[in-house]
Write an enzyme that holds these catalytic residues in place. Structure first.
Site, PDB file in Angstrom:
ATOM      1  NE  ARG A  75      18.161   6.173  16.412  1.00 26.70           N
ATOM      2  CZ  ARG A  75      17.163   6.839  16.977  1.00 26.70           C
ATOM      3  NH1 ARG A  75      16.885   8.071  16.574  1.00 26.70           N
ATOM      4  NH2 ARG A  75      16.443   6.303  17.933  1.00 26.70           N
ATOM      5  CE  LYS A 119      17.856   6.645  21.464  1.00 22.30           C
ATOM      6  NZ  LYS A 119      17.724   7.832  22.314  1.00 22.30           N
ATOM      7  CD  GLU A 160      18.331  16.299  20.720  1.00 25.58           C
ATOM      8  OE1 GLU A 160      17.581  15.583  20.051  1.00 25.58           O
ATOM      9  OE2 GLU A 160      19.378  15.882  21.258  1.00 25.58           O
TER      10      GLU A 160
HETATM   11  N1  PMP Z   1      16.536  13.461  21.072  1.00 23.53           N
HETATM   12  C1  PMP Z   1      17.025  12.752  22.105  1.00 23.53           C
HETATM   13  C2  PMP Z   1      18.165  13.316  22.880  1.00 23.53           C
HETATM   14  C3  PMP Z   1      16.457  11.514  22.440  1.00 23.53           C
HETATM   15  O1  PMP Z   1      16.938  10.815  23.470  1.00 23.53           O
HETATM   16  C4  PMP Z   1      15.349  11.038  21.706  1.00 23.53           C
HETATM   17  C5  PMP Z   1      14.663   9.755  22.096  1.00 23.53           C
HETATM   18  N2  PMP Z   1      15.359   8.640  21.739  1.00 23.53           N
HETATM   19  C6  PMP Z   1      14.892  11.796  20.621  1.00 23.53           C
HETATM   20  C7  PMP Z   1      15.509  13.003  20.336  1.00 23.53           C
HETATM   21  C8  PMP Z   1      13.771  11.296  19.762  1.00 23.53           C
HETATM   22  O2  PMP Z   1      14.240  10.292  18.905  1.00 23.53           O
HETATM   23  P1  PMP Z   1      13.338   9.078  18.429  1.00 23.53           P
HETATM   24  O3  PMP Z   1      12.207   9.663  17.656  1.00 23.53           O
HETATM   25  O4  PMP Z   1      14.234   8.260  17.573  1.00 23.53           O
HETATM   26  O5  PMP Z   1      12.882   8.381  19.647  1.00 23.53           O
END
Ligand code: PMP
Length: 289
Positions: free
Chosen positions: A50, A149, A182
């Site tokens: 990712r 991200k 989210e």
């Molecule tokens: N949404 C956002 C905005 C985040 O910062 C995160 C944490 N990294 C997540 C969702 C969850 O993603 P992950 O399961 O990859 O940590």
């Protein structure tokens, strides 16, 4: 604490980057948050994939292979003698001119921090979170690709401030159309009539690694998965709700905007996902040494 910085493990006090780094000047960069349990890094390859996809999407060429970045990450954990904790892997555009132009930044900066993690208090896993809907919206996918991200977390931070001011630990963020995207640092799931529902990535959700794990586990558990546009109505009328993220893992939600969800207690499906997730996290992963 030893930090991996641009190819070297250095002491925390020497881990410094330039004030001309575009990560600092413009939030121009990408990152990952990764967990390790019992000396094994959970879903390391997926996180690094990712990271590379995020970099690719912002035209940030990385001078390392994915295998090398996995190795550097494990070396950082091992150098700090840790068995359980949290890794922050950051790549910035690197030092350049004061203007925006990323092509004037010849070399990206990468650093890796392996540390312990401060979890939500245990009572929230037992009793569930009460969360709010915040006014701060997720940026439109045309403005900031939700899969990337990136280091641009200002809108999530403003949303988090709203949550804190309302005495909540998390906040649901809607997109410009009013659909649920989210939370500020977690993905959202609902259980309704024995099915698992979660927002589409195109509605502004990060393609969370934990989200992906839950979708895999749902298939193993025989729970149908439906990715679709959700509104607050769907949360208010859900049987169960939970959030997922690398730091939070799987955490139940029992109220939104002071309105009780389902029975007002963490439900049986949430419990099954929580148990299945822990089992997987504690029994799989890339050994650090
Ligand atoms: N949404 C956002 C905005 C985040 O910062 C995160 C944490 N990294 C997540 C969702 C969850 O993603 P992950 O399961 O990859 O940590």
């Amino acid at each position: 604490m030893k930090i991996w910085l641009d190819g070297k493990l250095v002491d925390e006090s020497e881990a410094k980057i330039s004030v001309f780094d575009h990560g600092v000047l413009y939030g121009d960069g990408v990152f990952e948050g990764i967990r390790f349990y019992n000396g094994r890094v959970f879903r390391l390859e997926e996180h690094v994939r990712r990271l590379f996809d995020s970099s690719r999407a912002i035209i940030l060429d990385l001078p390392w292979t994915q295998e090398e970045v996995c190795r550097f990450t494990c070396e950082t954990v091992a150098a700090n003698g840790l068995t359980d904790g949290y890794i922050r892997l950051v790549v910035t555009r690197g030092a350049g001119e004061l203007g925006l132009n990323p092509y004037l930044c010849p070399k990206p900066t990468m650093f890796i921090i392996a540390s312990s993690i401060k979890l939500y208090p245990d009572e929230h896993y037992q009793n569930g979170l009460s969360i709010i809907t915040c006014a701060t919206r997720r940026p439109a996918p045309g403005a900031l690709m939700p899969q990337v991200k990136s280091l641009n977390y200002l809108n999530n931070i403003m949303a988090k401030v709203e949550a804190i001011q309302a005495n909540a630990l998390e906040a649901v963020m809607l997109n410009e159309q009013g659909y649920v995207a989210e939370c500020t640092g977690d993905n959202l799931f609902l259980i309704k009539n024995g099915e698992l529902h979660t927002p589409l990535i195109s509605d502004g959700a990060l393609d969370g690694i934990t989200r992906g794990v839950i979708i895999e586990l749902a298939r193993d558990l025989g729970v149908p998965v439906i990715e679709r546009s959700l509104t607050r109505y769907d949360i208010f009328t859900a049987d169960e709700c939970f959030l997922t993220g690398t730091a939070a893992e799987v955490i139940p939600v029992v109220a939104l905007d002071r309105r009780v969800i389902g029975s007002g207690k963490p439900g049986p499906f949430t419990g099954r996902f929580l148990d299945a997730f822990h089992k997987l996290a504690l029994s799989t992963g890339t050994p650090v040494s």
